[in-house]
Design a protein around this motif. Structure first.
Motif, mmCIF file in Angstrom:
data_model
loop_
_atom_site.group_PDB
_atom_site.id
_atom_site.type_symbol
_atom_site.label_atom_id
_atom_site.label_comp_id
_atom_site.label_asym_id
_atom_site.label_seq_id
_atom_site.Cartn_x
_atom_site.Cartn_y
_atom_site.Cartn_z
ATOM 1 N N PHE A 1 0.824 -1.203 0.000
ATOM 2 C CA PHE A 1 0.000 0.000 0.000
ATOM 3 C C PHE A 1 0.866 1.264 0.000
ATOM 4 O O PHE A 1 0.591 2.210 -0.742
ATOM 5 N N LYS A 2 1.892 1.286 0.827
ATOM 6 C CA LYS A 2 2.764 2.462 0.914
ATOM 7 C C LYS A 2 3.449 2.726 -0.421
ATOM 8 O O LYS A 2 3.481 3.871 -0.906
ATOM 9 N N THR A 3 3.967 1.682 -1.039
ATOM 10 C CA THR A 3 4.651 1.817 -2.324
ATOM 11 C C THR A 3 3.697 2.317 -3.395
ATOM 12 O O THR A 3 4.018 3.229 -4.159
ATOM 13 N N MET A 4 2.503 1.744 -3.435
ATOM 14 C CA MET A 4 1.514 2.169 -4.416
ATOM 15 C C MET A 4 1.106 3.620 -4.171
ATOM 16 O O MET A 4 1.002 4.409 -5.117
ATOM 17 N N ALA A 5 0.898 3.986 -2.934
ATOM 18 C CA ALA A 5 0.495 5.356 -2.597
ATOM 19 C C ALA A 5 1.549 6.364 -3.056
ATOM 20 O O ALA A 5 1.219 7.372 -3.691
ATOM 21 N N ILE A 6 2.794 6.095 -2.775
ATOM 22 C CA ILE A 6 3.868 7.047 -3.096
ATOM 23 C C ILE A 6 4.099 7.149 -4.600
ATOM 24 O O ILE A 6 4.086 8.245 -5.174
ATOM 25 N N TRP A 7 4.288 6.018 -5.271
ATOM 26 C CA TRP A 7 4.625 6.046 -6.696
ATOM 27 C C TRP A 7 3.450 6.528 -7.549
ATOM 28 O O TRP A 7 3.647 7.293 -8.497
ATOM 29 N N PHE A 8 2.252 6.083 -7.230
ATOM 30 C CA PHE A 8 1.091 6.517 -8.012
ATOM 31 C C PHE A 8 0.810 8.006 -7.786
ATOM 32 O O PHE A 8 0.404 8.707 -8.703
#
Length: 155
Positions: free
Chosen positions: A120-127
């Motif tokens: 979730f954190k990775t998706m939130a930041i990159w997106f």
């Protein structure tokens, strides 16, 4: 063909933006609430990447056949000093490719994470980074870079 493809490209942004916003909202909610990364979250991730890649593919075809970019490439010395020509000749395409790369890299990184909160954190930041670049690069009716209507129809 050009005007039809341009209208499709213009309308497709209205698939990219809501899907990306939805994915980001789910990612931040999952990250902060400790939820499990579900198969639905995985489907949302894949849908966003697919829609974004379709949009950039349409844009690259448009770039190849556009009279603006054709003029830009044949008259670079003059066109690079005209804001709207430079925007469509270089800036728009470059920024949209970069946004698509950010979203795609983020998607791959999500896939490789083991823990749900990391996903979730990775998706939130990159997106979110990809969305910010997209919002800058869209030729909004109020943009100082290049103005285009919210909806471009075939005429």
């Amino acid at each position: 063909m050009y005007t039809t493809l341009l209208a499709i490209h213009s309308l497709t942004r209205w698939l990219v933006l809501p899907s990306l916003l939805f994915a980001i909202q789910r990612a931040f909610r999952g990250w902060y609430s400790g939820k499990a990364f579900s198969t639905f979250d995985e489907a949302v991730r894949l849908a966003v990447v697919t829609i974004t890649n379709i949009q950039v593919s349409l844009g690259l075809v448009l770039y190849a056949i556009s009279p603006i970019t054709t003029y830009f490439s044949h008259h670079y010395q003059v066109a690079v000093h005209v804001g709207e020509m430079r925007f469509f000749g270089i800036e728009h395409a470059f920024m949209m490719i970069m946004a698509t790369l950010l979203i795609s890299i983020g998607s791959v990184r999500v896939k490789n994470k083991r823990h749900d909160q990391e996903k979730f954190k990775t998706m939130a930041i990159w997106f979110t980074l990809g969305l910010l670049v997209i919002l800058i690069a869209i030729p909004w009716p109020f943009s100082p870079l290049a103005k285009r209507p919210f909806f471009r129809l075939v005429y």
